[in-house]
Design a protein around this motif. Structure first.
Motif, PDB file in Angstrom:
ATOM      1  N   SER A 155     126.506  15.324  44.073  1.00 35.10           N
ATOM      2  CA  SER A 155     127.666  16.200  44.158  1.00 35.10           C
ATOM      3  C   SER A 155     128.719  15.638  45.112  1.00 35.10           C
ATOM      4  CB  SER A 155     127.238  17.593  44.631  1.00 35.10           C
ATOM      5  OG  SER A 155     126.623  17.517  45.898  1.00 35.10           O
ATOM      6  N   PRO A 194     133.284  16.611  39.645  1.00 36.05           N
ATOM      7  CA  PRO A 194     134.194  17.065  38.586  1.00 36.05           C
ATOM      8  C   PRO A 194     134.801  15.946  37.758  1.00 36.05           C
ATOM      9  CG  PRO A 194     134.617  18.250  40.635  1.00 36.05           C
ATOM     10  CD  PRO A 194     133.653  17.152  40.970  1.00 36.05           C
ATOM     11  N   THR A 204     133.292  13.424  36.516  1.00 37.38           N
ATOM     12  CA  THR A 204     132.333  12.827  35.590  1.00 37.38           C
ATOM     13  C   THR A 204     132.743  13.074  34.147  1.00 37.38           C
ATOM     14  OG1 THR A 204     130.548  13.150  37.185  1.00 37.38           O
ATOM     15  CG2 THR A 204     129.912  12.731  34.906  1.00 37.38           C
ATOM     16  N   THR A 205     132.731  12.026  33.336  1.00 35.42           N
ATOM     17  CA  THR A 205     133.053  12.144  31.919  1.00 35.42           C
ATOM     18  C   THR A 205     131.848  11.862  31.030  1.00 35.42           C
ATOM     19  OG1 THR A 205     133.792   9.835  31.835  1.00 35.42           O
ATOM     20  CG2 THR A 205     135.461  11.513  32.309  1.00 35.42           C
ATOM     21  N   TYR A 210     127.649  11.898  30.997  1.00 30.61           N
ATOM     22  CA  TYR A 210     126.504  12.441  31.730  1.00 30.61           C
ATOM     23  C   TYR A 210     125.248  12.194  30.893  1.00 30.61           C
ATOM     24  CZ  TYR A 210     123.976  15.911  34.600  1.00 30.61           C
ATOM     25  OH  TYR A 210     123.096  16.534  35.453  1.00 30.61           O
ATOM     26  N   SER A 256     131.428  24.240  35.171  1.00 29.41           N
ATOM     27  CA  SER A 256     132.580  23.913  36.011  1.00 29.41           C
ATOM     28  C   SER A 256     133.143  22.524  35.723  1.00 29.41           C
ATOM     29  CB  SER A 256     132.185  24.008  37.486  1.00 29.41           C
ATOM     30  OG  SER A 256     131.177  23.057  37.798  1.00 29.41           O
ATOM     31  N   LEU A 257     132.424  21.731  34.955  1.00 26.24           N
ATOM     32  CA  LEU A 257     132.896  20.390  34.624  1.00 26.24           C
ATOM     33  C   LEU A 257     133.861  20.479  33.446  1.00 26.24           C
ATOM     34  CD1 LEU A 257     129.499  18.494  34.882  1.00 26.24           C
ATOM     35  CD2 LEU A 257     131.243  18.772  36.650  1.00 26.24           C
ATOM     36  N   SER A 258     135.024  19.945  33.610  1.00 26.15           N
ATOM     37  CA  SER A 258     136.071  20.138  32.603  1.00 26.15           C
ATOM     38  C   SER A 258     136.406  18.888  31.810  1.00 26.15           C
ATOM     39  CB  SER A 258     137.346  20.646  33.277  1.00 26.15           C
ATOM     40  OG  SER A 258     137.791  19.733  34.275  1.00 26.15           O
ATOM     41  N   LEU A 278     134.036  16.417  30.625  1.00 30.40           N
ATOM     42  CA  LEU A 278     132.901  15.753  30.005  1.00 30.40           C
ATOM     43  C   LEU A 278     133.234  15.307  28.581  1.00 30.40           C
ATOM     44  CD1 LEU A 278     129.798  17.841  31.136  1.00 30.40           C
ATOM     45  CD2 LEU A 278     130.296  15.465  31.682  1.00 30.40           C
TER      46      LEU A 278
END
Length: 625
Positions: A232, A255, A257-258, A260, A277-279, A281
Motif C-alpha cells: 500500500s 491507486p 496500479t493498472t 494486478y 477504490s482502485l480506479s 485497473l
C-alpha cells in the motif's frame, strides 16, 4: 492481586506477570520498584492508568519489561526509565503514551533483542544506532506518524528477523545492504516516504515470509517462502506475483496500479471490498487460487478501464454481478471453474469489445444466450459444464457475432441445435472501403468431436466430402448403421474414434487410404467381416477392434474364411448436399468438447482457423488421439 504491603515481603521475586487482568488501578503501585531482584515484569493489557513511576529505573536486574496496551498509561521520559536497565533484552511499550523523542540511550542497550515502540506519539529523529544493536531480532516502530529517520547500512552479522516501520515518517532510499539481513522474515517499510526502486539484493532474503516495500525487482522470484505481501501507498503500476506460494492476498495495491496479477498461488480469502477504490485497473488475474465468497458489485465500475478479468479456478459462489456498463472496454472475462449460480447478467450485452467469455464449469441455469450474438468482437464463448437448457438459438441469432470462433456448449441440457436447419449464410466483408458480399465460402472443418452424447442416428455419408478434418471422434453414442465408405476421402485425418456405438457391417477398405491416420478405434460395436489390411492399418493393435465378435483377420487372432471384403452400399451423396452439414456458412464449424482422459463429454460447436504447425493444436491433438 496482592496488597502493596504483601509486595514488600516478595523481595526475592524474580518474575511477575499481571498481564490480561482487569485491575483498574488509578496508578501503578510504586512498591513494584522495590522488588530489586525482579528480572521479568509484564503489566500489559491490565487497565493500569496514570504515570509510570520513575523509580522503576531502580529495577536494574530487569531483562524483560512490558507495559503494552494500557492506553491510559503515561511515561514522562523513556530515557529516565531505561537509563539504569542496562541488562534489558525485551522492551514492549505498545500504545503507552510517551510523546517525546526516542532517546539515544536505547542504542546503548547492547543485549536488546526485542523492541516494540508502537503507537506512542514519538517524534523527532529516530536514533540510527538502534538498528545496529548486535542482538536485536524483533524491531517494531509503527504508528508514530511524526517520527522521522532513515535506514542505515546493514552488516552481515545482524540477527534482525522482523523489521516494521509502517505509518511513520521514515524516508530515504532503501540501502542495497538490506540484502545482508539474511535472517529477515518480516519486512514492513513501504508506507513512509521511501523512494527509488527496491534493490535487487532483496532477493537474497530467502527466509522472507512477509514484505511491504517499494517496486519489485527481478530477484523477487527468489523469495520462495513469501506468504504475505503488503504494497500500500506505493506507486506500483504493474504488480505481477503469479506462480508463488502466497497464502494471503497482498494489501490492496496503490491507486496507480493498472495491472494486478496474483494467479497460481494458494490464497484462501474473499476479494476485499477495498479493491473498489482502485480506479485505473486494466487487468485483474486472480486465477487458480482458492478465493471464496461473492464478487463485489463494484466490478461494474471498472468498465471504462478494465480489459481483462480472469477469476478462473477458484471457489467463488453466488450470482455473477452486472459486469459491464455501457461503453465497457473489457475484452476478456473468464469466470470458469467456480461455483456461480443463477442466470447470465444481461449487462454482458453492453460489453461491445468483448472477445472471450468463458463461464465453463459453474452451476449456471439459463437458456441459450442468443442475445450475445449482437457482440461484434466476440470470438470465444464457452458455457460447458453448466445447467443451460432448451434449444440453441437459430442461426440468425447465433451467428450475428461476426468473429465467433469457438462456441463450447458441452455438458449442459440443451435439447437441440440450430444446425438441423438449412440456412444459406452469407457475409459482407469490407476491405479498403469496398463492401463485398460472400455467399459461399469453402468449409475447412478440422475437428468433429461429439463423443459421450446420446445421438441416435447414422453417420452421414456426405461427411466424407468435407475435406480438411484431422480429428473425428463420435465415440460413446448410440450411432447405428454402417461406417460410411466416404470417410476414406478424409485424406488429412489423423485420429478417428467411433468406438462404443452400435455400428454394424464391415470396416470399409477405403479407410486404408488414410495415410496420416495415427489413431484408430472402432472397438465395442457390432462390426463383422475381415479387417482391412495394409498401410496404416498394419500399425493398429487389437484394442482398436475389441468387442466386435464378428470381426476377423489381423491383428485379431480370429482367422477369416473369406478374405475378400464385401463392398458396402453407397448412398447418394448428391442428395445429401442440402443437409445441415452443408450449410453455406462462411464459418469454419467445429464440433468438439472436453472430458476426462482427453476425450469429449458433450458437444462444442465453434469456428477455428487451424494451421498445422501451431503448437497448441499439436498439443490438443495428442490429448484427443
Amino acid at each position: 492481586m496482592v496488597s502493596n504491603s504483601s509486595l514488600l515481603r516478595l523481595v526475592q521475586l524474580q518474575r511477575l506477570n499481571l498481564a490480561d487482568n482487569n485491575f483498574n488501578f488509578s496508578q501503578i503501585p510504586s512498591e513494584f520498584s522495590r522488588l530489586s531482584r525482579l528480572t521479568y515484569l509484564n503489566l500489559s493489557n491490565s487497565l493500569f492508568s496514570g504515570n509510570i513511576p520513575s523509580k522503576f529505573s531502580d529495577l536494574s536486574k530487569l531483562t524483560s519489561l512490558d507495559f503494552s496496551y494500557n492506553s491510559s498509561l503515561h511515561l514522562r521520559s523513556l530515557k529516565d526509565l531505561v537509563q539504569n536497565l542496562t541488562g534489558l533484552k525485551d522492551l514492549r511499550l505498545r500504545y503507552v503514551q510517551i510523546s517525546s523523542p526516542v532517546p539515544e540511550i536505547l542504542s546503548n542497550l547492547s543485549g536488546l533483542t526485542t523492541l516494540y515502540l508502537v503507537g506512542n506519539g514519538f517524534y523527532g529523529e529516530f536514533p540510527v544506532g538502534i538498528f545496529k544493536l548486535p542482538k536485536l531480532q524483533d524491531h517494531r516502530v509503527t504508528f508514530n506518524e511524526d517520527l522521522t529517520g532513515s535506514l542505515p547500512e546493514f552488516c552481515f552479522s545482524s540477527p534482525l528477523k522482523i523489521l516494521w516501520l509502517w505509518d511513520t515518517a521514515f524516508s530515504g532510499k532503501l540501502p542495497a545492504s538490506i540484502g545482508n539481513l539474511d535472517s529477515l522474515k518480516e519486512l514492513y517499510i513501504g508506507v513512509g516516504n521511501f523512494w527509488g526502486s527496491t534493490p535487487p539484493s532483496i532477493g537474497n532474503l530467502t527466509r522472507l515470509t512477509t514484505l511491504l516495500s517499494g517496486s519489485i525487482p527481478d530477484s523477487f522470484g527468489n523469495l520462495t517462502q513469501l506468504t504475505h505481501l503488503g504494497l500500500s501507498q506505493n506507486f506500483i503500476r504493474i504488480l505481477d506475483l503469479r506462480f508463488n506460494k502466497l497464502q494471503a492476498l497482498p494489501q490492496i495495491p496503490p491507486p496507480a496500479t493498472t495491472v494486478y496479477l496474483v494467479a497460481n498461488n494458494m490464497i484462501q480469502e474473499q476479494i476485499p471490498s477495498q479493491i473498489c477504490s482502485l480506479s485505473s485497473l486494466s487487468s485483474i488475474d486472480l486465477s487458480n487460487n482458492k478465493f471464496r465468497g461473492i464478487l463485489p458489485d463494484c466490478l461494474r465500475n471498472f468498465s471504462s478501464s478494465l480489459s481483462i478479468l480472469n477469476l478462473r479456478g477458484n471457489i467463488f459462489h453466488g450470482v455473477i454481478p452486472q459486469l459491464c456498463a455501457k461503453g465497457s472496454i473489457i475484452k476478456m472475462i473468464d469466470l470458469s471453474q467456480n461455483q456461480f449460480t443463477g442466470i447470465l447478467p444481461r449487462s454482458l450485452s453492453n460489453c461491445g469489445m468483448l472477445e472471450i467469455l468463458n463461464l465453463g464449469s459453474n452451476q449456471l441455469k439459463d437458456v441459450f444466450p442468443s442475445w450475445l450474438g449482437t457482440l461484434p468482437e466476440l470470438s470465444v464463448l464457452i458455457l460447458r459444464h453448466n445447467g443451460f437448457q432448451g434449444v440453441v438459438g437459430s442461426p440468425t441469432t447465433m451467428f450475428e457475432a461476426p468473429k465467433l470462433h469457438i462456441l463450447d456448449l458441452s455438458a449442459n441440457k440443451f435439447t437441440g441445435f440450430f444446425m438441423h436447419e438449412y440456412y444459406p449464410y452469407s457475409m459482407v466483408i469490407t476491405n479498403k472501403g469496398q463492401e463485398t458480399i460472400y455467399s459461399k465460402i469453402i468449409e475447412a472443418l478440422a475437428i468433429i468431436d461429439l463423443s459421450s452424447n446420446e445421438f441416435i442416428t447414422e453417420i452421414p455419408e456426405f461427411i466424407g466430402s468435407l475435406n480438411g478434418f484431422q480429428l473425428l471422434n463420435l465415440s460413446k453414442n448410440n450411432l447405428t448403421g454402417h461406417i460410411p465408405i466416404s470417410l476414406g476421402n478424409l485424406t488429412t485425418l489423423e485420429c478417428l474414434d467411433i468406438s462404443q456405438n452400435k455400428l454394424s457391417g464391415q470396416v470399409p477398405w477405403q479407410l486404408t487410404q488414410l495415410i496420416f491416420l495415427a489413431s484408430f478405434n472402432v472397438s465395442h460395436n457390432q462390426l463383422t467381416g475381415p479387417i482391412p489390411y495394409g498401410k496404416q492399418f498394419n500399425t493398429f493393435d487389437t484394442s482398436s477392434f475389441d468387442g466386435n465378435l464378428g470381426l476377423c483377420g489381423y491383428p485379431l487372432s480370429k482367422k477369416c474364411e473369406n478374405l475378400e471384403p464385401a463392398a458396402l452400399p453407397t448412398s447418394n451423396i448428391e442428395e445429401d448436399q442440402d443437409s445441415w452439414f452443408h450449410i453455406e456458412f462462411d464459418w469454419i464449424i467445429v464440433l468438439m468438447g472436453y472430458g476426462s482422459g482427453g476425450l469429449v463429454i458433450g458437444v462444442v460447436v465453434g469456428i477455428i482457423v487451424l494451421k498445422k504447425n501451431q503448437h497448441w493444436f499439436r498439443t490438443w491433438k495428442r490429448q484427443l488421439c
